[in-house]
Structures are given as C-alpha cells and as structure tokens.
Write a protein that holds these residues in place. Structure first.
Motif, short mmCIF file in Angstrom:
data_model
loop_
_atom_site.label_atom_id
_atom_site.label_comp_id
_atom_site.label_asym_id
_atom_site.label_seq_id
_atom_site.Cartn_x
_atom_site.Cartn_y
_atom_site.Cartn_z
N LEU A 420 0.82 -1.22 0.00
CA LEU A 420 0.00 0.00 0.00
C LEU A 420 0.85 1.26 0.00
CD1 LEU A 420 -2.91 -1.00 2.40
CD2 LEU A 420 -2.71 -1.30 -0.08
N ASP A 421 2.11 1.16 0.43
CA ASP A 421 3.01 2.31 0.36
C ASP A 421 3.42 2.60 -1.08
OD1 ASP A 421 2.96 2.66 3.09
OD2 ASP A 421 4.72 1.39 3.43
N TYR A 422 3.30 1.60 -1.94
CA TYR A 422 3.70 1.73 -3.34
C TYR A 422 2.48 1.86 -4.27
CZ TYR A 422 8.08 0.04 -1.41
OH TYR A 422 9.22 -0.11 -0.64
N LEU A 423 1.38 1.21 -3.86
CA LEU A 423 0.17 1.22 -4.66
C LEU A 423 -1.04 1.54 -3.79
CD1 LEU A 423 0.42 -1.87 -7.08
CD2 LEU A 423 0.30 0.53 -7.72
N PRO A 424 -1.14 2.78 -3.30
CA PRO A 424 -2.30 3.13 -2.46
C PRO A 424 -3.63 2.97 -3.19
CG PRO A 424 -1.04 5.10 -3.09
CD PRO A 424 -0.20 3.91 -3.45
N ARG A 425 -3.59 3.06 -4.52
CA ARG A 425 -4.81 2.90 -5.32
C ARG A 425 -5.42 1.51 -5.13
NH1 ARG A 425 -8.89 2.11 -7.18
NH2 ARG A 425 -9.82 2.77 -9.16
N TYR A 426 -4.62 0.53 -4.71
CA TYR A 426 -5.10 -0.85 -4.57
C TYR A 426 -5.70 -1.13 -3.19
CZ TYR A 426 -2.96 -2.58 -8.94
OH TYR A 426 -2.63 -2.81 -10.25
N GLU A 427 -5.71 -0.14 -2.31
CA GLU A 427 -6.10 -0.44 -0.92
C GLU A 427 -7.51 -1.02 -0.82
OE1 GLU A 427 -6.17 1.40 3.58
OE2 GLU A 427 -5.51 2.67 1.92
#
Length: 435
Positions: A420-427
């Motif tokens: 989530l630090d790299y892909l917050p859009r996937y949360e």
C-alpha cells in the motif's frame, strides 16, 4: 490446427537450466526431460528421445501443453516465442502454407517427419542459465532461479506451505569447473553458431559468463550474437570488451516499473540506483553500434498499474521493452485478477500515451532491429492495450485474489514493507480480500 500449433524452435534452439537440466524451449511452461548436462552432451540431447518426440508431435499438429504460454499470448495477438522462432525459419503465420514450403528449413522438417522426429540440423540458438546466484528476490521469480529468493522461500514455506513450495537446493552446474570446460569445448565445436543468450541469477555476478565469453573470443568464435540480461543493480565496465568483440551484443535490463514500485517487486533493488546504471548502459549505444539494449519486463497485477510511465520512459530513451511473457505463473499475480475499475483506469492511462504520441499498430516480428525501435515500441504498447481490453477472467478469480493477498502478506512479514506504500490505489481492492 497445424498452422496454429507448429513451431520451428526445436530444430535449432535449446535451453539449459541453472542446475544443468535441459528444456526443449526457453518459453516452455515446464520441464519435460530428465536429461542433464552432467550426463548428456548438448548434441546428444538435441537428438534425444524427448526431443525427437517433441518435434514429431509438432509435425503431426498436436497441441502440446508444454507450449501453453505461447498459445495463451497468441490468443490476444501478442508477439510471442512461437512467432519469433517461425520468423527465423521465414514462416509467416498469415501466409503459412506457402511460406512453410519455401522455408529454408522445410527439407529439415520433412527429414524429421520421415525419421520420427530426428533432426539433421544443429542447435545454433541457445539460452543458457549459468547459475542462480542473484542479489534480487523478485516476488514473481522462481526460488530455483535466485539464491536470495531461495533463502526467502525456506522461511516462506513455513509460513504458508500451500503458496510457497519448499525450495530445491540444487548446485549450479557451472560450479563444476570440469563440466564447464567440457561444455565450452562442445560449444566451440558447433558450426554456424548464431546466438547465445546467458541468464542467471544475475549474470554479471557469475564468473562463468566471463569464462565462456573469453573462451569464444580466444578461439575466434566472434561472428555470433551474444545476449545477456542484468537486473541493473550494478554497472560493469568490462562489458565493453564483449560488446566490441562480437558481431552483435544484446543487453536486456530487467525492470518492472520506472517508479519505486519496482523496489517492492524486485526487492531489495532500488530504482534510484538502478535507473542511473540503466542510463549508463544506454549511453554505450553511442560508442558501440553493435549494441542493442532492451528492457525485459514480466508484467503482473502490480506493475501493470504504472506501465504507462514505463512506456513514457521507453519513448523518451528510444528503447524497446521486450516482454518475457505476460505473467502466467504464479497464477495469483496474473493481471487478469484486477477489479474492473482499476482495469479501466489502466486502459485509460495507456490510451493517453497512445494518443499523446499518435502511436500506430505495427506488425513487427523482429523487435531487435535498431532501425525498428519506434515501431517495436509502438507494437509493445498496442499489444498491452489490446490485452487489457480482451483478457479472459479466470474461473477461480475469487480464490486467486485471496491467494494474492496471502502471498503479498507473507513476503511483507519478512521484508517489513507494505504494497500500500507503493500502490495506495489498490487499498480498497486488497482490503476486500483480507489484506
């Protein structure tokens, strides 16, 4: 069916794995032979019972499960290994029957058909995995292909023995100096050798890479193409010697994203260190016209989100990305697991790149021609746009999404990081599956 399944690759190509085992093809999905370099020479395996059966089955139009990866990619029009190899035999799938009969290898195919798959050619296109010594533990890699990942899998297997198999600890074949010398001697005896691609592990860490290249140069076998792939974590100036010595030198730079997302996928490499090394390698093209550089990518459900930024980098630096394949295994990292809203967002971002640069769709087979970099780049981008539009949803979608989350969480328990630090859009997506 024949023109959709036939491949000319086993008439001139072989693959050697890091443990010395042979594989009929670099793109094959699994091992179908028990032969190893320790007890079977390159030329012996080339006409072994396994290889003869493989050729004969292809000549009879069989749909071989070993070739599933190529068939999968071809189903949505992506340039794949089968098409590349047919091109080397001057066979065009759009005019298959005529070009098959006019192929310079036609008489060799006919000979094999009349002799139960035996071949009267020689393997002149080789992919050689030297060892599994590697400083990267890429999440989509096999533990057998990376010494670092192998050590991780020993711990991960204890965390989740369903998703993480207990790793093999086979010794790399090149560690046997006598075996390596025997192999080099046989390699140098093959007439009309055309192409050798070396892989690791990390090739630039492996002394066998330098030993083999130096032996080829010393024996005057330089009218060939040498290829290798590096993860870009190091820059080795010695590469200039080999670029200057051989007919052509193809250098692949393994990368999944030009953003920090690459740090998560290809841990523990840092894109802040890798990118400057990549630029140094790219600058060598000004000095050596025989050098061809390409990015080697294996897009997965994570890296696909930032692939538009990678496309922008390719265009800016005039470098093509050759996809090793659309990730097929492990299944829980496949792009096809994306929720539809993220899928549509990725499609939109790729379309923005296509429109911004007025990217056409080219039918480029040989993506390694320096005069076709722009067209090859355009085809790569269009291939992924087409794939994102048309891929099939897996039947076991929900199970694979839960597996994805468990897979990532297991890695993160060792590496103390979070996707989530790299892909917050996937949360929202990942939280739905118990992240």
């Amino acid at each position: 069916m024949f023109q959709k399944t036939f491949c000319s690759s086993p008439w001139f190509h072989l693959h050697i794995d890091y443990d010395g085992s042979y594989k009929n093809c670099r793109w094959g999905t699994k091992q179908i032979s028990n032969n190893k370099i320790h007890n079977t020479s390159l030329l012996q395996f080339y006409n072994s019972d396994d290889m003869k059966k493989f050729r004969f089955d292809l000549l009879q139009g069989q749909n071989i499960s070993f070739c599933a990866s190529c068939h999968y990619e071809e189903s949505f029009g992506k340039l794949n290994g089968r098409i590349r190899q047919l091109n080397k035999s001057a066979i065009d799938t759009n005019n298959f029957e005529l070009t098959m009969r006019s192929s310079p290898h036609y008489q060799n195919f006919l000979y094999s058909f009349q002799n139960e798959g035996k071949a009267n050619l020689k393997p002149v296109d080789l992919q050689i995995m030297l060892s599994n010594v590697c400083n990267s533990g890429c999440i989509m890699c096999s533990p057998e292909s990376s010494s670092k990942l192998n050590r991780d899998y020993e711990k991960l297997h204890k965390i989740n023995d369903r998703l993480f198999k207990s790793p093999n600890n086979n010794v790399s074949w090149t560690q046997d100096s006598n075996l390596l010398e025997t192999f080099i001697n046989e390699l140098c005896s093959i007439k009309n050798l055309k192409y050798i691609h070396f892989l690791g592990g990390e090739t630039f860490y492996d002394p066998a890479f330098y030993s083999i290249c130096d032996s080829l140069i010393e024996r005057g076998i330089t009218d060939i193409i040498i290829g290798t792939t590096t993860n870009g974590t190091i820059y080795n100036d010695k590469i200039k010697k080999y670029i200057a010595s051989f007919k052509e030198f193809h250098l692949g730079l393994s990368i999944e994203s030009i953003t920090e997302l690459n740090d998560y996928i290809r841990w523990p490499g840092k894109i802040s260190e890798i990118k400057p090394n990549m630029l140094k390698y790219l600058e060598l093209r000004e000095e050596f016209k025989s050098l061809y550089i390409l990015l080697r990518i294996t897009p997965n459900i994570l890296s696909i989100y930032d692939i538009d930024k990678l496309f922008e980098f390719m265009i800016a630096k005039n470098v093509v990305a050759e996809s090793c394949n659309i990730l097929y295994d492990p299944a829980h990292l496949k792009i096809e697991l994306l929720p539809d809203d993220i899928r549509q967002e990725v499609l939109y971002k790729i379309k923005v790149v296509i429109d911004r640069y007025n990217i056409k769709d080219y039918n480029v087979i040989n993506t390694r021609r320096t005069d076709l970099i722009n067209q090859a780049t355009a085809k790569t981008i269009q291939d992924y746009y087409r794939f994102m539009q048309s891929y099939d949803i897996p039947e076991n979608l929900e199970k694979l999404r839960f597996d994805l989350v468990q897979f990532l969480k297991s890695f993160e328990s060792l590496r103390n990081n979070s996707i989530l630090d790299y892909l917050p859009r996937y949360e929202k997506f990942l939280r739905t599956y118990n992240y």
